[in-house]
Write a protein that holds these residues in place. Structure first.
Motif, short mmCIF file in Angstrom:
data_model
loop_
_atom_site.label_atom_id
_atom_site.label_comp_id
_atom_site.label_asym_id
_atom_site.label_seq_id
_atom_site.Cartn_x
_atom_site.Cartn_y
_atom_site.Cartn_z
N THR A 163 0.83 -1.21 0.00
CA THR A 163 0.00 0.00 0.00
C THR A 163 0.86 1.26 0.00
N PHE A 166 2.77 2.60 -3.39
CA PHE A 166 2.15 3.35 -4.48
C PHE A 166 2.42 4.84 -4.33
N LEU A 185 -6.12 3.73 -1.24
CA LEU A 185 -5.88 3.42 -2.65
C LEU A 185 -6.59 4.39 -3.59
N SER A 188 -4.29 7.13 -4.83
CA SER A 188 -3.12 6.80 -5.63
C SER A 188 -3.33 7.22 -7.10
N THR A 192 -3.95 0.43 -9.54
CA THR A 192 -3.92 -0.45 -8.36
C THR A 192 -4.76 -1.71 -8.56
N TYR A 195 -3.12 -4.99 -7.41
CA TYR A 195 -3.06 -5.07 -5.96
C TYR A 195 -4.44 -5.33 -5.36
N GLU A 196 -5.47 -4.78 -5.96
CA GLU A 196 -6.83 -5.05 -5.49
C GLU A 196 -7.18 -6.53 -5.66
#
Length: 314
Positions: A163, A166, A185, A188, A192, A195-196
């Motif tokens: 996290t 980013f 997030l 950012s 992402t 990553y999600e």
């Protein structure tokens, strides 16, 4: 790249649960009362388990850890939440935000795994009582406890590192009352989505699998309880397990709703309400659920109060 690195080091600002108006002073006062109730209730539960030898069993060994997790979770979130309400615009550094993410995730994931361990403990106690002293001996309880803390810490560390990795080159205002991954997030300026997906997989491991195991164990427990000939035995078993199941439904339900949804379905107002149900509400209700519905804890409380009165009279 330079501008992105510069903005990624700027302090964040938590907008809080509610805006700072006189109308919202009452909810904040309620949160303060919840904070006091959570600390005092869980501390009292830990004290009773410590001083009463009749509660030195695997069930209460895990329950004491649950109370400790609830105290830590409350201290991690509520003081900062109240400070941000009293001092609007109070910043939090990226390091401070990362620390809060790591600690809150560690406590939350630990509770997820611990609730599954506690359901296993109840399953052995009710469905296989003759083997209980062997299967839940002190060394095994200790290993289960270490596994819970290690698994939760590793998961929290990985999530925190990803996290904070980013770049955050947009707004520095987090529309939440704590540094939480879904809210962060949104700020950012990079993609992402991968990553999600990782978060979703982590949700399966830390939420869906433990909750499925809990449901399976309680199905077996229910079958065994209904086959008992003793009505008193049925009532005692159901009372013990219903307390645990109440906590499980409330905690897992809110956490799954928060972390198993796509980011497009998140809204700040909804996320704040949902977060309350697995960060602040459980620490308040757990001592009440496990004491008011538990004769052993109530008996220990009466004995402790009696000793205190006797000591004062002497």
């Amino acid at each position: 790249m330079k501008s992105e690195n510069e903005t990624s080091s700027v302090d964040f600002i938590l907008l809080g649960f509610l805006s700072r108006t006189n109308v919202h002073m009452f909810p904040m006062a309620m949160i303060l009362l919840a904070f006091i109730a959570a600390l005092s209730g869980n501390a009292l539960l830990m004290l009773l388990i410590q001083v009463d030898f009749s509660l030195h069993t695997p069930m209460y060994f895990f329950l004491r850890q649950l109370a400790f997790m609830d105290i830590c979770q409350t201290l991690i979130i509520v003081p900062k939440m109240l400070a941000d309400f009293l001092i609007p615009g109070n910043p939090i550094s990226p390091a401070g935000c990362g620390t809060q993410i790591f600690l809150a995730l560690t406590m939350g994931a630990s509770e997820c795994l611990l609730l599954a361990v506690m359901s296993y403990d109840r399953y052995i106690a009710i469905c296989n009582p003759l083997q209980y002293p062997v299967l839940m001996r002190r060394s095994i309880c200790f290993l289960l406890s270490v596994g819970v803390w290690m698994g939760a810490s590793v998961n929290a560390f990985i999530q925190t590192v990803f996290t904070l990795g980013f770049p955050y080159c947009g707004s520095k205002e987090i529309d939440h009352f704590l540094c939480e991954i879904p809210a962060l997030l949104k700020l950012s300026c990079s993609d992402t989505s991968r990553y999600e997906t990782l978060l979703f997989v982590a949700g399966i491991v830390m939420l869906l699998i433990p909750s499925s195991l809990i449901l399976a164990t309680y199905a077996c427990i229910l079958y065994r309880v209904l086959s008992m000939k003793s009505t008193k035995g049925q009532q005692k078993a159901l009372a013990t397990c219903s307390s645990h199941l109440t906590v499980v439904v409330m905690f897992y339900g809110a956490a799954i709703f928060m972390y198993m949804r796509p980011s497009s379905y998140h809204s700040p107002e909804q996320d704040k309400i949902v977060s309350l149900f697995y960060t602040i509400v459980p620490p308040v209700l757990n001592p009440l659920i496990y004491s008011l519905r538990n004769r052993d804890v109530l008996h220990a409380l009466r004995k402790w109060i009696g000793k205190c009165r006797h000591f004062q009279q002497d």
